[in-house]
Write a protein that holds these residues in place. Structure first.
Motif, PDB file in Angstrom:
ATOM      1  N   THR A  14       1.016  -1.376  -0.038  1.00 46.23           N
ATOM      2  CA  THR A  14      -0.092  -0.151  -0.115  1.00 46.23           C
ATOM      3  C   THR A  14       0.983   1.341  -0.205  1.00 46.23           C
ATOM      4  OG1 THR A  14      -0.221   0.063   2.353  1.00 46.23           O
ATOM      5  CG2 THR A  14      -1.989  -0.876   1.127  1.00 46.23           C
ATOM      6  N   GLY A  15       0.039   2.249  -0.203  1.00 50.07           N
ATOM      7  CA  GLY A  15       0.680   3.613   0.052  1.00 50.07           C
ATOM      8  C   GLY A  15       1.037   4.277  -1.541  1.00 50.07           C
ATOM      9  N   PRO A  16       1.164   5.573  -1.699  1.00 57.71           N
ATOM     10  CA  PRO A  16       1.167   6.213  -2.924  1.00 57.71           C
ATOM     11  C   PRO A  16       2.653   5.854  -3.476  1.00 57.71           C
ATOM     12  CG  PRO A  16       1.317   7.984  -1.216  1.00 57.71           C
ATOM     13  CD  PRO A  16       1.002   6.576  -0.472  1.00 57.71           C
ATOM     14  N   LEU A  17       2.774   6.069  -4.798  1.00 52.22           N
ATOM     15  CA  LEU A  17       4.010   6.106  -5.573  1.00 52.22           C
ATOM     16  C   LEU A  17       4.761   7.414  -5.324  1.00 52.22           C
ATOM     17  CD1 LEU A  17       2.453   3.896  -7.221  1.00 52.22           C
ATOM     18  CD2 LEU A  17       4.092   4.267  -9.019  1.00 52.22           C
ATOM     19  N   SER A  21      -0.281  11.733  -5.244  1.00 49.89           N
ATOM     20  CA  SER A  21      -1.483  11.368  -4.355  1.00 49.89           C
ATOM     21  C   SER A  21      -2.677  11.136  -5.106  1.00 49.89           C
ATOM     22  CB  SER A  21      -1.565  12.741  -3.744  1.00 49.89           C
ATOM     23  OG  SER A  21      -2.028  14.040  -4.524  1.00 49.89           O
ATOM     24  N   LYS A  22      -3.609  10.428  -4.489  1.00 49.79           N
ATOM     25  CA  LYS A  22      -4.877  10.213  -5.159  1.00 49.79           C
ATOM     26  C   LYS A  22      -5.738  11.342  -5.181  1.00 49.79           C
ATOM     27  CE  LYS A  22      -6.035   5.925  -5.898  1.00 49.79           C
ATOM     28  NZ  LYS A  22      -5.667   4.870  -6.890  1.00 49.79           N
ATOM     29  N   VAL A  23      -6.388  11.770  -6.490  1.00 52.59           N
ATOM     30  CA  VAL A  23      -7.456  12.673  -6.636  1.00 52.59           C
ATOM     31  C   VAL A  23      -8.690  11.884  -7.130  1.00 52.59           C
ATOM     32  CG1 VAL A  23      -6.132  14.772  -6.539  1.00 52.59           C
ATOM     33  CG2 VAL A  23      -6.719  13.642  -8.723  1.00 52.59           C
ATOM     34  N   TYR A  24      -9.773  12.328  -6.935  1.00 53.10           N
ATOM     35  CA  TYR A  24     -11.061  11.953  -7.488  1.00 53.10           C
ATOM     36  C   TYR A  24     -11.871  12.963  -8.233  1.00 53.10           C
ATOM     37  CZ  TYR A  24     -10.072   7.363  -4.768  1.00 53.10           C
ATOM     38  OH  TYR A  24      -9.499   6.288  -4.011  1.00 53.10           O
ATOM     39  N   ARG A  25     -12.449  12.604  -9.389  1.00 47.60           N
ATOM     40  CA  ARG A  25     -13.475  13.553  -9.806  1.00 47.60           C
ATOM     41  C   ARG A  25     -14.524  12.893  -9.990  1.00 47.60           C
ATOM     42  NH1 ARG A  25      -9.442  14.950 -14.750  1.00 47.60           N
ATOM     43  NH2 ARG A  25      -7.603  15.293 -13.724  1.00 47.60           N
ATOM     44  N   THR A  26     -15.875  13.673  -9.880  1.00 47.09           N
ATOM     45  CA  THR A  26     -17.002  13.229  -9.433  1.00 47.09           C
ATOM     46  C   THR A  26     -17.795  13.033 -10.740  1.00 47.09           C
ATOM     47  OG1 THR A  26     -16.904  13.482  -7.538  1.00 47.09           O
ATOM     48  CG2 THR A  26     -19.072  12.977  -7.959  1.00 47.09           C
ATOM     49  N   ASP A  47      -1.955  15.153 -13.873  1.00 46.95           N
ATOM     50  CA  ASP A  47      -2.926  13.950 -13.255  1.00 46.95           C
ATOM     51  C   ASP A  47      -3.156  12.873 -14.183  1.00 46.95           C
ATOM     52  OD1 ASP A  47      -3.447  15.439 -10.975  1.00 46.95           O
ATOM     53  OD2 ASP A  47      -5.402  16.093 -11.780  1.00 46.95           O
ATOM     54  N   VAL A  48      -2.677  11.728 -13.906  1.00 49.49           N
ATOM     55  CA  VAL A  48      -2.642  10.434 -14.924  1.00 49.49           C
ATOM     56  C   VAL A  48      -3.767   9.528 -14.508  1.00 49.49           C
ATOM     57  CG1 VAL A  48      -0.199  11.022 -15.445  1.00 49.49           C
ATOM     58  CG2 VAL A  48      -0.802   9.308 -13.686  1.00 49.49           C
ATOM     59  N   TYR A  49      -4.022   8.781 -15.627  1.00 49.30           N
ATOM     60  CA  TYR A  49      -5.002   7.669 -15.612  1.00 49.30           C
ATOM     61  C   TYR A  49      -4.368   6.761 -14.390  1.00 49.30           C
ATOM     62  CZ  TYR A  49      -7.835   3.710 -17.585  1.00 49.30           C
ATOM     63  OH  TYR A  49      -8.725   2.760 -17.921  1.00 49.30           O
ATOM     64  N   ASP A  50      -5.338   6.156 -13.697  1.00 53.35           N
ATOM     65  CA  ASP A  50      -5.015   5.506 -12.507  1.00 53.35           C
ATOM     66  C   ASP A  50      -6.034   4.140 -12.238  1.00 53.35           C
ATOM     67  OD1 ASP A  50      -3.800   4.533 -10.129  1.00 53.35           O
ATOM     68  OD2 ASP A  50      -4.637   6.116  -8.887  1.00 53.35           O
ATOM     69  N   THR A  56      -3.242   2.845  -3.310  1.00 50.90           N
ATOM     70  CA  THR A  56      -2.361   3.862  -3.201  1.00 50.90           C
ATOM     71  C   THR A  56      -2.607   5.117  -2.693  1.00 50.90           C
ATOM     72  OG1 THR A  56      -3.181   4.253  -5.416  1.00 50.90           O
ATOM     73  CG2 THR A  56      -0.813   2.973  -5.347  1.00 50.90           C
ATOM     74  N   GLU A  57      -3.927   5.202  -1.921  1.00 51.98           N
ATOM     75  CA  GLU A  57      -4.047   6.502  -1.034  1.00 51.98           C
ATOM     76  C   GLU A  57      -3.220   6.451  -0.221  1.00 51.98           C
ATOM     77  OE1 GLU A  57      -8.236   5.551   0.122  1.00 51.98           O
ATOM     78  OE2 GLU A  57      -8.939   6.053  -1.872  1.00 51.98           O
ATOM     79  N   ASP A  58      -3.150   7.802   0.441  1.00 49.98           N
ATOM     80  CA  ASP A  58      -2.167   7.932   1.161  1.00 49.98           C
ATOM     81  C   ASP A  58      -2.430   7.123   2.747  1.00 49.98           C
ATOM     82  OD1 ASP A  58      -0.284   9.972   1.236  1.00 49.98           O
ATOM     83  OD2 ASP A  58      -1.732  11.689   0.987  1.00 49.98           O
ATOM     84  N   ASP A  59      -3.604   7.284   3.199  1.00 51.91           N
ATOM     85  CA  ASP A  59      -3.805   6.137   4.230  1.00 51.91           C
ATOM     86  C   ASP A  59      -4.692   5.086   3.940  1.00 51.91           C
ATOM     87  OD1 ASP A  59      -2.120   7.941   6.252  1.00 51.91           O
ATOM     88  OD2 ASP A  59      -3.458   9.533   5.725  1.00 51.91           O
ATOM     89  N   ALA A  60      -4.243   4.430   3.164  1.00 51.78           N
ATOM     90  CA  ALA A  60      -5.362   3.255   2.619  1.00 51.78           C
ATOM     91  C   ALA A  60      -5.750   2.343   3.800  1.00 51.78           C
ATOM     92  CB  ALA A  60      -4.112   2.561   1.818  1.00 51.78           C
ATOM     93  N   ASP A  61      -6.931   2.079   3.889  1.00 52.83           N
ATOM     94  CA  ASP A  61      -7.670   1.253   4.619  1.00 52.83           C
ATOM     95  C   ASP A  61      -8.011   0.176   4.361  1.00 52.83           C
ATOM     96  OD1 ASP A  61      -8.997   0.362   7.056  1.00 52.83           O
ATOM     97  OD2 ASP A  61     -10.720   1.353   6.661  1.00 52.83           O
TER      98      ASP A  61
END
Lengths: 543, 543
Positions: A14-17, A21-26, A47-50, A56-61
């Motif tokens: 886990t963890g980002p590259l 950071s992960k961003v979301y668009r709605t 921002d790239v395709y992911d 890979t979220e910052d605090d992946a649960d």
């Protein structure tokens, strides 16, 4: 990057590259479309395709026993129709909206391509954890990574981590090709934790059920296996329904016979019973099952060539014609279809494969394994095949099945999976550039600008594999100041062409030599001025 | 494989590759043409093209201080004319005979292609140790490996071993791109020990002579450098004579400016002096020098694109036009010419590069660096470029300059050189197959037959890298019996398609099911017989 231990101490990466950071668009329907935001040292970002999912979220649960959040559940309270059926009726589904935002294209283009059968969205209603993904020639070329244990080695736990690892590096779908014990449990674990579509080859599990003897297979055993896998949430299934009894003798004089596992199993069954392939004779029943779950067919090329010598032969193209017939039947049932392709094909015979597939199979998305463009490099077949993969994707193939360095030699390990995925992301991206995908070149340009400006860390972070790029650089120039140095050990300080170019540009600007017109105006006096100053020009090259 | 210590304890890798021995065939003029004979477990063997020199003989007698035997010396007691001049006059030289036998083509074809300027045989009369080699689109695609120290790292001794190492894995030529101290001694050592043509970029040494300041370069310094290198035996030289003063501003708006070291040096000189490139203005004098030694021009593409964004731009094609002009001048002087090409080019823009080069430069052999088909994968640029290299070679490029995994990041080490060479042998061979070179497919077929028959050791020995193929296999199935096993860990025993195919073939032969006619004759009774035997077919699949 850290290893998050689940309840059974199963490590999942886990963890980002780096610098990401992960961003979301709605979307309008509330879909949260993921992107990876790569931060740059000059304050900009890209921002790239992911496809890497929440891992890979910052605090992946992450808890592999609980599985991922069923993000599509809210959309599934609707009549059971396939994406194809919705598209034909003119409806844009939430999944179509999702992939449109993901790829940066109009939702209407997505609907139209799906309706024509020229694109598929493999999304079983029993796999609500998946982030919708489109496969078709008008969209980004996709990469599939095969995982799965064999009878000889590896465990279910390792396979889940292989999936997470494969999508971390960019795999768009995974196929679970397990053939050993506990096939069902392995698959369940993968599905509940996979944000990407999952494919299988149900005949493998069916064969395990009958003790490994192809002759003991039957439609009933196969059907029950498919039903079980549909219920679990498998998104697409390879079905070798085109291996007809009469095609088997066409492989008799081949150098490498039948090299598809499913193809050889069905050929054995056909000959042993001297009956037509039960997948072919029961194909309509199969369509009805897949339709109920919106599982996508991946019509297997059981007779694909396994060597340069066997490429584009009668057996291969006979089967392709049958796959065209099956494509039409599936579409009549509103079932989405991809068609699988070779294999081993020399470069000059690659375009014909795409041409025939498009003609015979109504432009159903082509999904090829490589192809390998030579047989002479075992241990490097990720490369022999990336050459073919780029060529066939440029010609219109929608998805590429990766090949790892271990192809023909053994089961891939973690490093092989990463190498295979990145090699195939290169092939897919080379094709995206060649096909002119509108946003494909953004990342090349951003990286090249970073390279020219000696922003070394940005160059690493924008690359497909930041860790390896950084470590290669640091092998010879490890110190932190080297990260801003205007050279590397490849050319050294005096011979760095980019450094010299920058000096040249500064010099040209200072002296008004920035256009051809200025040059041609004959500014020979200036030259005299410069050279008269002791023969030493103020280009700071001699450092 | 052993390490033979020279007098200065310089290690040089010697000894044959696995299961291989050196054989020679003799030309009418007494040339001994080397081949590598790969022995197979079934008593057969395959002879393959071999550039590795005496180093891979069984009992190689190597002394890096003495150097290799001057095998061409006996032919050099003749008037000083170039291979091009001889070819134009209708004469077939011993060198032409040599390469004809080496490539398995008629000597008259060699002469004709050299006479047309469509092929070159880079063979300086002062490099008698070299085994003649032809570069042209009608012949096998060649691979060049760059070696050479930089100011930052590596020594002369290491560079000789890099040359030996590069040709061991198949490099057809090497370029010594040294830029640090002791350039001359390093080159001398490489030449005296190199059985393949050696290329250089003389401007690098010239720049060292003037303390690293491009503005202090002059025709005189350059000319003396070229003369020294001709005397030493350099076979071909990269000359950036096409970087004209008026082209420099064309690079001003590029993303990555000028990325050729020689190109940026000459651009700096031109702008500083505001004079035309002295390599261009003195080109005829240069031709006279090269003609005296039969050194081949490799006309450098100093303005090649260094990023996808800059591909096929005005600067690149303006220079190419000038290279065409220079090609004509060189040929008038009977000097052989190759033309260098890019660089970074997306797949769809590759064919235009070959088309324009052939048109503008009279089909002079094209010699390209890759090209890289995307910028986003530093650390994998051997792969991004192998994709482009295969495509451009298929389109007619005669020689490919390798790219290693360290490209853009640092100086390649021993492993990187091997990876680069093998990756490029793959690209070259893929193109040879696509172009239909008559004997290219022999090796693919031999390896595929070995694969199908589970002759594992033969499969390894026939591959480009037997050691790595063997070690990958042994990672999961190390025991010696596994070398004859009818499966590997990739699929395991039950799912090996090749094993199943062989069972199917045996079964089909036993039961007369080997033709479509037999199948279609409706042998349904037989099926009844088979299936009635307890549902257990005698396919020994369930082992």
């Amino acid at each position: 990057m850290s290893e998050n231990n689940g309840a059974d101490a199963q490590p999942v990466t886990t963890g980002p590259l780096p610098s990401s950071s992960k961003v979301y668009r709605t979307t309008e329907s509330g879909g949260r479309v993921p992107f990876r935001r790569i931060g740059l040292s000059n304050g900009e970002h890209l921002d790239v395709y992911d496809t890497s999912g929440p891992y890979t979220e910052d605090d992946a649960d992450i808890d592999v026993h609980r599985g991922l959040e069923p993000i599509r559940a809210k959309w599934l309270d609707r009549p059971h129709r396939t994406q194809l059926a919705w598209a034909k009726s003119g409806a844009i589904t939430p999944e179509m909206e999702f992939v449109a935002l993901r790829e940066g294209v109009p939702a209407e283009l997505v609907r139209d391509e799906v309706a024509r059968g020229r694109a598929v969205i493999p999304a079983n209603r029993c796999h609500p954890e998946s982030e919708p993904m489109i496969i078709g020639k008008k969209f980004l070329v996709k990469v599939n990574a095969n995982i799965g244990n064999s009878a000889v080695t590896s465990s279910a736990a390792e396979e889940v981590e292989k999936m997470v690892w494969a999508i971390r590096w960019g795999a768009d779908t995974v196929m679970d090709l397990s053939t050993g014990k506990r096939i069902s449990q392995t698959r369940e674990r993968i599905l509940r934790n996979s944000p990407v579509p999952v494919g299988t080859v149900p005949i493998y599990q069916a064969l395990e059920k009958v003790g490994g003897d192809p002759a003991r297979l039957s439609w009933e055993v196969y059907r029950d296996t498919v039903l079980e896998q549909c219920e679990q949430g498998v998104d697409y299934m390879t079905v070798h329904a085109g291996v007809l009894l009469r095609y088997v003798p066409l492989t008799a004089n081949r150098v490498t016979g039948i090299v598809s596992r499913g193809g050889s199993i069905m050929a054995a069954w056909c000959l042993a019973h001297h009956e037509e392939n039960f997948l072919y004779t029961h194909f309509s029943e199969l369509c009805e099952i897949l339709r109920d779950y919106d599982v996508t067919f991946s019509l297997g090329d059981g007779l694909r060539p396994g060597s340069i010598a066997d490429a584009n032969d009668e057996a291969q193209f006979a089967e392709l014609e049958t796959l065209g017939e099956l494509t039409r039947i599936a579409r009549e049932h509103d079932v989405q279809v991809m068609v699988e392709g070779p294999g081993h094909v020399p470069l000059h015979q690659i375009p014909e494969n795409v041409r025939r597939e498009e003609e015979l199979c109504g432009e159903a998305p082509f999904y090829t394994l490589g192809p390998l463009t030579t047989d002479i490099a075992p241990a490097y077949d990720h490369i022999t095949s990336a050459i073919g993969a780029a060529a066939i994707a440029q010609a219109g193939t929608a998805m590429l099945c990766y090949v790892t360095p271990k192809e023909h030699l053994g089961l891939p390990n973690r490093d092989d999976v990463k190498t295979g995925v990145i090699t195939y992301k290169i092939a897919a991206h080379a094709a995206d550039l060649a096909k002119g995908h509108p946003r494909a070149q953004e990342r090349d340009d951003a990286l090249s600008r970073a390279r020219f400006e000696f922003r070394w860390n940005d160059q690493f972070d924008l690359s497909l594999d930041p860790d390896t790029a950084r470590s290669y650089h640091d092998e010879t120039l490890p110190a932190e100041p080297a990260k801003t140095a205007h050279f590397c050990s490849m050319c050294g300080p005096k011979f760095c062409s980019m450094k010299i170019t920058q000096d040249v540009r500064e010099f040209a600007e200072e002296h008004g030599l920035t256009t051809v017109a200025a040059i041609e105006a004959g500014m020979r006096q200036k030259a005299a001025e410069f050279t008269s100053s002791g023969g030493r020009i103020h280009l700071p090259l001699n450092q």
